[in-house]
Structure formats: structure tokens, C-alpha cells
Scaffold this motif. Structure first.
Motif, mmCIF file in Angstrom:
data_model
loop_
_atom_site.group_PDB
_atom_site.id
_atom_site.type_symbol
_atom_site.label_atom_id
_atom_site.label_comp_id
_atom_site.label_asym_id
_atom_site.label_seq_id
_atom_site.Cartn_x
_atom_site.Cartn_y
_atom_site.Cartn_z
ATOM 1 N N ALA A 34 0.833 -1.206 0.000
ATOM 2 C CA ALA A 34 0.000 0.000 0.000
ATOM 3 C C ALA A 34 0.864 1.252 0.000
ATOM 4 C CB ALA A 34 -0.939 -0.004 1.200
ATOM 5 N N GLU A 35 1.878 1.293 0.851
ATOM 6 C CA GLU A 35 2.748 2.464 0.934
ATOM 7 C C GLU A 35 3.497 2.706 -0.373
ATOM 8 O OE1 GLU A 35 3.809 2.176 5.707
ATOM 9 O OE2 GLU A 35 5.204 1.306 4.245
ATOM 10 N N THR A 36 4.054 1.636 -0.939
ATOM 11 C CA THR A 36 4.818 1.764 -2.178
ATOM 12 C C THR A 36 3.925 2.169 -3.334
ATOM 13 O OG1 THR A 36 6.379 0.087 -1.387
ATOM 14 C CG2 THR A 36 6.393 0.564 -3.754
ATOM 15 N N GLY A 37 2.773 1.505 -3.464
ATOM 16 C CA GLY A 37 1.844 1.831 -4.548
ATOM 17 C C GLY A 37 1.312 3.245 -4.436
ATOM 18 N N TYR A 38 0.968 3.648 -3.222
ATOM 19 C CA TYR A 38 0.451 5.000 -3.010
ATOM 20 C C TYR A 38 1.532 6.043 -3.311
ATOM 21 C CZ TYR A 38 -1.437 9.164 -0.827
ATOM 22 O OH TYR A 38 -1.857 10.445 -0.595
ATOM 23 N N GLY A 39 2.754 5.784 -2.877
ATOM 24 C CA GLY A 39 3.864 6.697 -3.175
ATOM 25 C C GLY A 39 4.086 6.841 -4.667
ATOM 26 N N LEU A 40 3.976 5.747 -5.374
ATOM 27 C CA LEU A 40 4.130 5.761 -6.829
ATOM 28 C C LEU A 40 3.009 6.567 -7.483
ATOM 29 C CD1 LEU A 40 5.788 4.631 -9.205
ATOM 30 C CD2 LEU A 40 4.367 2.592 -9.117
ATOM 31 N N ALA A 41 1.780 6.333 -7.056
ATOM 32 C CA ALA A 41 0.635 7.075 -7.606
ATOM 33 C C ALA A 41 0.773 8.573 -7.321
ATOM 34 C CB ALA A 41 -0.672 6.542 -7.014
ATOM 35 N N LYS A 42 1.175 8.881 -6.113
ATOM 36 C CA LYS A 42 1.324 10.283 -5.718
ATOM 37 C C LYS A 42 2.409 10.970 -6.548
ATOM 38 C CE LYS A 42 1.554 12.932 -1.448
ATOM 39 N NZ LYS A 42 1.738 12.874 -0.009
ATOM 40 N N ALA A 43 3.521 10.273 -6.777
ATOM 41 C CA ALA A 43 4.619 10.827 -7.577
ATOM 42 C C ALA A 43 4.188 11.107 -9.013
ATOM 43 C CB ALA A 43 5.815 9.871 -7.562
ATOM 44 N N MET A 44 3.234 10.322 -9.511
ATOM 45 C CA MET A 44 2.738 10.500 -10.885
ATOM 46 C C MET A 44 1.480 11.357 -10.924
ATOM 47 S SD MET A 44 3.358 6.731 -12.555
ATOM 48 C CE MET A 44 2.202 5.925 -11.472
ATOM 49 N N ASN A 45 1.062 11.867 -9.753
ATOM 50 C CA ASN A 45 -0.168 12.654 -9.655
ATOM 51 C C ASN A 45 -1.369 11.876 -10.199
ATOM 52 O OD1 ASN A 45 -1.503 14.930 -8.730
ATOM 53 N ND2 ASN A 45 -1.390 15.940 -10.719
ATOM 54 N N ALA A 46 -1.388 10.579 -9.869
ATOM 55 C CA ALA A 46 -2.456 9.692 -10.335
ATOM 56 C C ALA A 46 -3.421 9.390 -9.191
ATOM 57 C CB ALA A 46 -1.857 8.387 -10.868
ATOM 58 N N ARG A 47 -4.652 9.059 -9.541
ATOM 59 C CA ARG A 47 -5.636 8.622 -8.543
ATOM 60 C C ARG A 47 -5.274 7.227 -8.057
ATOM 61 N NH1 ARG A 47 -10.939 9.137 -11.724
ATOM 62 N NH2 ARG A 47 -11.743 7.937 -9.969
ATOM 63 N N THR A 48 -5.616 6.952 -6.801
ATOM 64 C CA THR A 48 -5.307 5.666 -6.186
ATOM 65 C C THR A 48 -6.594 4.908 -5.896
ATOM 66 O OG1 THR A 48 -3.351 6.608 -5.117
ATOM 67 C CG2 THR A 48 -4.172 4.544 -4.222
#
Length: 159
Positions: free
Chosen positions: A18-32
Motif C-alpha cells: 500500500a505504501e509503495t503503490g500509493y507513493g508511486l501514484a502520488k509521484a505521478m499525480n495519479a488517482r489511487t
């Protein structure tokens, strides 16, 4: 990338995923979107749960006895809500689906127009892999969108 689907199970490695996926989404300004797939109810009675992301047990749902799909769904939604709260972002979407783990992850990704699937692999070997199969391997072989797989075999409880 506009949307990242993060598939979570109840394994303690879910927190890292969850932390890694959310960090990745946040870095790409993508919805989670957090996804939990409910499968065969007997699967849940044999798991060893550990406290993760504020979700410490199924006690909040009258201790699941694998007797009703509604209890499983309620527990899964509670798990995703706690995960969302842990990540600290109210904009995170949650989805609880029922079916085969791999197929349901793929179907949900297609239905939601996800641009990326994030999931872990428990690195099963030998007889366990033959009997249980590998969800990550199934998704990898059938996905038409990018897949970010997080190895979890070295995490505590998965050795």
C-alpha cells in the motif's frame, strides 16, 4: 498515468504494498484505488493475521466464521477503510470484489480503466505454488496494462 490500482490481501506485507503503490501514484499525480478480492470463504479461516495499517483483526465484524459473504465483504471494506486512513488521503477509492484473485484483479483494472496495477508476490515455491498457484504470475501473464510487482518474501512473516 491517471489511475493506479493497488491489490491488497491481509498479509502483513500489504502495508509495504500500500505504501509503495500509493507513493508511486502520488509521484505521478495519479488517482489511487485500493482493491481487495474476496475468494473462497474457507481461505480466510486458515490465514495468520498480523496487525497492519490499523487493522488488527476481524473482531470488529463479529469474528468471521467463514459463514456469510456479507461478513467477508464488511470485513474487507473495513480493512480497506483502515488502509485508506493509514495512508492519510480521503481521495483514495476503495473496491471490494468477489471472485478468483487474479481474474478479478484484471477485470477490476479493466473496468476502472487503471493505467497501472500494483501488487505483491508471496514467492510461493514447490507444492504450495502448484496447489495455490501464483496470483502475481497469473496477472503478469494476462495483463494488458503495466504491472508493478513488489517482492515480499523477505518481509517479516514471509520468510
Amino acid at each position: 498515468m491517471k489511475k493506479v490500482l493497488i491489490a491488497l490481501d491481509y498479509n502483513p506485507s500489504a502495508q509495504k504494498i500500500a505504501e509503495t503503490g500509493y507513493g508511486l501514484a502520488k509521484a505521478m499525480n495519479a488517482r489511487t484505488v485500493l482493491l481487495h478480492v474476496i475468494s473462497d470463504p474457507t481461505y480466510y479461516s486458515s490465514l495468520n493475521y498480523s496487525p497492519i495499517m490499523g487493522f488488527d483483526s476481524f473482531n470488529s465484524v463479529d469474528t468471521i466464521q467463514s459463514d456469510t459473504a456479507e461478513k467477508l465483504k464488511k470485513a474487507a471494506q473495513n480493512f480497506l477503510d483502515k488502509s485508506k486512513e493509514y495512508l492519510g488521503d480521503e481521495r483514495i477509492e476503495t473496491v471490494v470484489s468477489k471472485g478468483d484473485f487474479g481474474d478479478t484483479i484484471l477485470e477490476t483494472a479493466t473496468k476502472l480503466n487503471a493505467d497501472l496495477i500494483v501488487m505483491g508476490t508471496h514467492s510461493r515455491r514447490g507444492l504450495e505454488k502448484i496447489l495455490v498457484g501464483s496470483v502475481a504470475e497469473n496477472v503478469l501473464h494476462h495483463s494488458l496494462i503495466p504491472l508493478f510487482i513488489i517482492p515480499t518474501k523477505t518481509l517479516k512473516g514471509n520468510q
